[in-house]
Each structure stands twice: as C-alpha cells, then as structure tokens.
Design a protein around this motif. Structure first.
Motif, PDB file in Angstrom:
ATOM      1  N   ALA A  23       0.829  -1.212   0.000  1.00 11.51           N
ATOM      2  CA  ALA A  23       0.000   0.000   0.000  1.00 11.51           C
ATOM      3  C   ALA A  23       0.859   1.256   0.000  1.00 11.51           C
ATOM      4  CB  ALA A  23      -0.936   0.006   1.210  1.00 11.51           C
ATOM      5  N   TYR A  24       2.045   1.183   0.600  1.00 17.38           N
ATOM      6  CA  TYR A  24       2.894   2.366   0.751  1.00 17.38           C
ATOM      7  C   TYR A  24       3.952   2.475  -0.342  1.00 17.38           C
ATOM      8  CZ  TYR A  24       0.772   1.363   5.230  1.00 17.38           C
ATOM      9  OH  TYR A  24      -0.143   1.051   6.205  1.00 17.38           O
ATOM     10  N   ALA A  25       3.911   1.573  -1.326  1.00 22.76           N
ATOM     11  CA  ALA A  25       4.924   1.571  -2.378  1.00 22.76           C
ATOM     12  C   ALA A  25       4.876   2.836  -3.219  1.00 22.76           C
ATOM     13  CB  ALA A  25       4.754   0.344  -3.279  1.00 22.76           C
ATOM     14  N   ILE A  26       3.729   3.488  -3.279  1.00 26.70           N
ATOM     15  CA  ILE A  26       3.566   4.665  -4.148  1.00 26.70           C
ATOM     16  C   ILE A  26       3.856   5.976  -3.403  1.00 26.70           C
ATOM     17  CG2 ILE A  26       1.986   3.559  -5.752  1.00 26.70           C
ATOM     18  CD1 ILE A  26       0.613   5.846  -3.045  1.00 26.70           C
ATOM     19  N   ASN A  27       4.359   5.892  -2.182  1.00 25.14           N
ATOM     20  CA  ASN A  27       4.584   7.112  -1.390  1.00 25.14           C
ATOM     21  C   ASN A  27       5.519   8.106  -2.062  1.00 25.14           C
ATOM     22  OD1 ASN A  27       2.928   5.998   0.496  1.00 25.14           O
ATOM     23  ND2 ASN A  27       4.457   5.825   2.123  1.00 25.14           N
ATOM     24  N   GLY A  28       6.467   7.611  -2.842  1.00 25.16           N
ATOM     25  CA  GLY A  28       7.417   8.501  -3.503  1.00 25.16           C
ATOM     26  C   GLY A  28       6.766   9.409  -4.528  1.00 25.16           C
ATOM     27  N   GLN A 144       7.869  -4.837   0.381  1.00 28.16           N
ATOM     28  CA  GLN A 144       7.652  -3.392   0.384  1.00 28.16           C
ATOM     29  C   GLN A 144       8.863  -2.661  -0.182  1.00 28.16           C
ATOM     30  OE1 GLN A 144       6.441  -1.752   4.151  1.00 28.16           O
ATOM     31  NE2 GLN A 144       6.220   0.313   3.342  1.00 28.16           N
ATOM     32  N   ALA A 145      10.071  -3.146   0.159  1.00 27.86           N
ATOM     33  CA  ALA A 145      11.286  -2.503  -0.346  1.00 27.86           C
ATOM     34  C   ALA A 145      11.393  -2.640  -1.860  1.00 27.86           C
ATOM     35  CB  ALA A 145      12.510  -3.108   0.334  1.00 27.86           C
ATOM     36  N   GLY A 152       9.356   3.547  -7.788  1.00 27.79           N
ATOM     37  CA  GLY A 152      10.225   4.694  -8.024  1.00 27.79           C
ATOM     38  C   GLY A 152      10.761   4.716  -9.443  1.00 27.79           C
ATOM     39  N   LEU A 153      11.105   3.540  -9.971  1.00 25.53           N
ATOM     40  CA  LEU A 153      11.563   3.461 -11.357  1.00 25.53           C
ATOM     41  C   LEU A 153      10.436   3.824 -12.327  1.00 25.53           C
ATOM     42  CD1 LEU A 153      13.650   0.155 -11.159  1.00 25.53           C
ATOM     43  CD2 LEU A 153      14.512   2.503 -11.189  1.00 25.53           C
ATOM     44  N   LEU A 154       9.235   3.373 -12.015  1.00 28.41           N
ATOM     45  CA  LEU A 154       8.079   3.692 -12.861  1.00 28.41           C
ATOM     46  C   LEU A 154       7.724   5.175 -12.804  1.00 28.41           C
ATOM     47  CD1 LEU A 154       5.811   0.609 -12.018  1.00 28.41           C
ATOM     48  CD2 LEU A 154       6.914   1.087 -14.223  1.00 28.41           C
ATOM     49  N   LEU A 155       8.124   5.844 -11.716  1.00 28.09           N
ATOM     50  CA  LEU A 155       7.818   7.263 -11.547  1.00 28.09           C
ATOM     51  C   LEU A 155       8.440   8.111 -12.656  1.00 28.09           C
ATOM     52  CD1 LEU A 155       6.434   9.352  -9.714  1.00 28.09           C
ATOM     53  CD2 LEU A 155       8.536   9.434  -8.349  1.00 28.09           C
ATOM     54  N   ALA A 156       9.479   7.595 -13.278  1.00 30.62           N
ATOM     55  CA  ALA A 156      10.110   8.299 -14.400  1.00 30.62           C
ATOM     56  C   ALA A 156       9.135   8.490 -15.558  1.00 30.62           C
ATOM     57  CB  ALA A 156      11.345   7.533 -14.870  1.00 30.62           C
ATOM     58  N   PHE A 157       8.098   7.670 -15.619  1.00 27.54           N
ATOM     59  CA  PHE A 157       7.096   7.756 -16.678  1.00 27.54           C
ATOM     60  C   PHE A 157       5.840   8.514 -16.228  1.00 27.54           C
ATOM     61  CE2 PHE A 157       9.596   3.904 -17.257  1.00 27.54           C
ATOM     62  CZ  PHE A 157      10.060   4.071 -18.559  1.00 27.54           C
ATOM     63  N   LEU A 248      13.714   5.273   0.376  1.00 29.32           N
ATOM     64  CA  LEU A 248      12.625   4.610   1.101  1.00 29.32           C
ATOM     65  C   LEU A 248      12.790   3.095   1.037  1.00 29.32           C
ATOM     66  CD1 LEU A 248       9.590   6.817  -0.003  1.00 29.32           C
ATOM     67  CD2 LEU A 248      10.722   6.803   2.228  1.00 29.32           C
ATOM     68  N   SER A 249      13.269   2.578  -0.077  1.00 28.65           N
ATOM     69  CA  SER A 249      13.519   1.139  -0.194  1.00 28.65           C
ATOM     70  C   SER A 249      14.648   0.717   0.743  1.00 28.65           C
ATOM     71  CB  SER A 249      13.879   0.775  -1.638  1.00 28.65           C
ATOM     72  OG  SER A 249      12.784   0.973  -2.493  1.00 28.65           O
ATOM     73  N   ALA A 250      15.706   1.530   0.808  1.00 30.44           N
ATOM     74  CA  ALA A 250      16.815   1.225   1.713  1.00 30.44           C
ATOM     75  C   ALA A 250      16.350   1.246   3.166  1.00 30.44           C
ATOM     76  CB  ALA A 250      17.953   2.226   1.503  1.00 30.44           C
ATOM     77  N   MET A 251      15.422   2.150   3.494  1.00 29.49           N
ATOM     78  CA  MET A 251      14.854   2.205   4.840  1.00 29.49           C
ATOM     79  C   MET A 251      14.154   0.895   5.179  1.00 29.49           C
ATOM     80  SD  MET A 251      11.872   4.727   6.289  1.00 29.49           S
ATOM     81  CE  MET A 251      10.637   3.821   5.370  1.00 29.49           C
ATOM     82  N   LEU A 252      13.456   0.326   4.212  1.00 29.73           N
ATOM     83  CA  LEU A 252      12.750  -0.927   4.430  1.00 29.73           C
ATOM     84  C   LEU A 252      13.718  -2.104   4.565  1.00 29.73           C
ATOM     85  CD1 LEU A 252       9.873  -0.308   1.883  1.00 29.73           C
ATOM     86  CD2 LEU A 252       9.702  -0.246   4.366  1.00 29.73           C
TER      87      LEU A 252
END
Length: 396
Positions: A23-28, A144-145, A152-157, A248-252
């Motif tokens: 659920a929190y994957a899209i926070n970025g 989650q990580a 985050g990679l998809l956010l480029a699009f 955020l992934s590194a935090m997880l």
C-alpha cells in the motif's frame, strides 16, 4: 493430495506476504500527485494511509468471509481486489476515484492479512512452522522494499505509472492458485518436536493488551511521520523532481535487518530489547528533526527508523501469551494489529493537529514534520525510562 511442504508451495504462499504491505509503495509519488491533482499535502498523505483503515475493518471480517468461502478462496478474493483496485489510479485523475480505489485496496489486504499468518499454523508444524513465520515477516519487508523501488523506477514515466506496480499481484495469485492447497487437500505432515517454553497459565485478557494497542498506534504514528514526510523534506532540499523511492527502499531493507536480528537481540539483551528499540527510534527522530538542511543527516535518520521498529513490534507480540489465554491469542493479536493500522490511518491528522497546537499549523508537510518529530522522539525516551523503572520493580 497436495504436498504443502514442497519448496515451490512455500514460495507461492510467501508471495501473498510479499505484496501485503505494498500500500505504501507509491509514497514517492505523493509530491507529484499533490501538484497534479491540485490537492493539499495532507490530502495526498491520506491516499497513502486510507488503506490502513479498511485493512482494520476487514481483518475483523475476514474470519466470517473465510467461514463462507474457505481459507484459500478468501485469499484469492483478497489478492484479486489488490490487483484490480491497486491499478485503478493509473487510468484516472479523479481524487475521489483514486481515494475509493485505495479504500478497496485496503479491503483486499485486510481480507487475507490474518490468513497469511494463520494458514501457516494449519499447513506446517514444529521447526518448519517457525521458519515459515520468520520468512513471512521478512517477505513483507522485502516486498515493500522491492515494490517501492519498482514504483520509483516507474515514476520516471509519470505518477500514474507508479500504480502499475500492483500488476505483481496477478502472477502471485496465479502461483498461489496452482500450488497452495485448500486445507482439505493437504497431506498430513510428520509431527516435528521442538523445545517449548513453559508459560504460566493465563485465565483472562489483561488490560495491558489495551495499553500495548495504544503503544503500537503511537509507534506507527512516529514511523509514518518520518516515512511520509521525507519525500516533502527531500523536495524542499533537492527540488520537486527528486526521487526518494531508492532511499525509502533502503529504509525498508534496514527494517528487514531489524526483524532478522530480533532473536539475537532478545538472546543478548532480553527485555531490554524494548528500551534499545525505543532509544534508537528517538535518535532517528532527533537526526531528522535537527538535520537543518544537512541532507546526509536527514537520510541517516530516515534509514534508521525502520530498524528499531522491527525490534519492538515482535517484542509486543511476544508478550501476548503472558497477557491472554491461549484460546484468545487470535483475538488479542487482531487487537494489536488494529492498533498498528489505526496509527497509520490517523498519522496525517495527528501530526497536522499537533503542529497547529504548537503554532506550526497551516505550513507545509515538511515544516509540520520538523516541528512535531522532536516531540515524538521525546515521548519515546520517556516511555523507555518508564519501562526501565517498571522492569526493575518486576525484578525485585
């Protein structure tokens, strides 16, 4: 008859936990969504936290659904809802529709949340059961990580594309359907013997369960205050286009390490594992709050926060056999889970209200977080001191 002890079956079952915390994957993407949808930062954060409230509701309803559909079909229903509802924001710019889809997403998670744990007890025993429970907890954090990084990679699009991350639910669902048996189809497993710790018989639910529930809610409020605010803090320092998903992934990943090392901490420090976790969380708060534009210090605080939380969370669940009869363990576990999920849901409201109370209301998400996080850290230290005093009184 299906051999549930096969490696592929175990992987198929762990897959549902891999997607359980996505659920929190899209926070970025929240800062971009705030601008594109013309909404406030609090409204954007509500999109991230709304699934937690329907998770709470459907955790309570899942046993009734499973009684009608069966465990496996209930999990299939939940994962299907996650896949479909999760992708809906890809197709729309309507805040109301996105919010509704996030609500349904949470319902999907809630439907199979408790079954992701309880079916392990049905499918396995002894050391295998213990191992699977550990792997399941790790699968949540790793999932989650990985999914946060992928989003985050998809956010480029564009921010819409981040929601394609929920496509992962469908191959997981396919493998689960093919490999995981219904309880009626399973082959009996040879009983394994394990060492067991004698626990004094408890005849009623202790009021401390309610205390732990509020404690769980506070911990998650603190954790989410840092996780949800970090993209806005980073945007203030690095610009609106800065991609925080890798951090955020590194935090997880750090949180995963906390869960993996929990057993070592308990063996080494015993009940003081709780205080160690609280102090580390407080240090994280202070690093973030007093970073004063130092991006490296800010990142260090963000990376640290998940590690101690994964020391404290299992510590809480470990106390439950002492606080409720064995027959009520499922109930008290659900109550604690409700505390965690309610804490996630109310975090934006609590932080905004507290910021207003101390004279920082109406500011940006970043300024509100900088103002409130040191107070949350101080509360963590106070709780640590109180529990140390309590521990000493118990030892006398």
């Amino acid at each position: 008859m299906v051999k549930q002890d096969s490696l592929l079956t175990k992987i198929a079952f762990l897959g549902i936990s891999f997607v359980l915390t996505s659920a929190y994957a899209i926070n970025g993407a929240l800062p971009q969504m705030t601008e594109a949808l013309h909404i406030s930062s609090t409204e954007a954060q509500v999109l991230a936290t709304t699934p937690s409230i329907t998770v709470t509701i459907f955790v309570l309803l899942s046993s009734f659904i499973a009684a009608k559909l069966g465990d496996k079909n209930t999990i299939i229903l939940g994962v299907t809802l996650v896949g479909i509802a999760g992708m809906i924001p890809f197709f729309t710019d309507s805040y109301v529709i996105i919010l509704a889809s996030r609500t349904v997403l949470g319902a999907g998670f809630g439907i199979f949340n408790s079954l992701a744990v309880s079916m392990i007890a049905v499918m396995y025993n002894g050391k295998t059961r213990s191992s699977m429970l550990g792997y399941r907890a790790a699968a949540e954090q790793v999932g989650q990580a990985v999914l946060t990084l992928l989003a985050g990679l998809l956010l480029a699009f564009g921010w819409h594309a981040t929601f394609l991350v929920y496509l992962i639910a469908f191959p997981i669902l396919f493998l689960f359907i093919k490999r995981v048996p219904d309880t009626s189809e399973m082959t009996p497993l040879k009983t394994e013997t394990t060492d067991s710790t004698q626990v004094e018989e408890v005849t009623r639910i202790s009021p401390l369960v309610l205390v732990l529930t509020f404690f769980a809610a506070f911990l998650v409020i603190d954790y989410m205050a840092i996780q949800l605010s970090f993209p806005f803090m980073a945007a203030d320092l690095k610009g609106d286009g800065y991609n925080t998903s890798p951090i955020l992934s590194a935090m997880l990943i750090a949180a995963t390490i906390g869960g993996v090392t929990y057993g070592w901490f308990m063996a080494k420090f015993g009940r003081f594992t709780l205080q160690i976790g609280l102090v580390l969380m407080a240090i994280s708060n202070f690093l973030v709050a007093f970073s004063n534009g130092n991006f490296g210090m800010l990142i260090l605080g963000v990376l640290l926060i998940g590690f101690p939380l994964q020391l404290i969370s299992p510590f809480i669940f470990n106390q439950l056999p002492k606080l409720a009869p064995l027959a009520r363990q499922s109930l008290v576990t659900s109550i604690i889970l409700i505390g965690f999920n309610v804490g996630v849901f109310i975090e934006p409201i609590v932080v905004a209200a507290f910021a207003k109370m101390i004279g920082h209301g109406g500011g940006s998400a970043a300024s509100s977080a900088y103002a409130t996080i040191p107070y949350l850290g101080s509360v963590l230290l106070i709780i640590a001191i109180i529990t140390v005093i309590t521990n000493r009184k118990q030892e006398k």
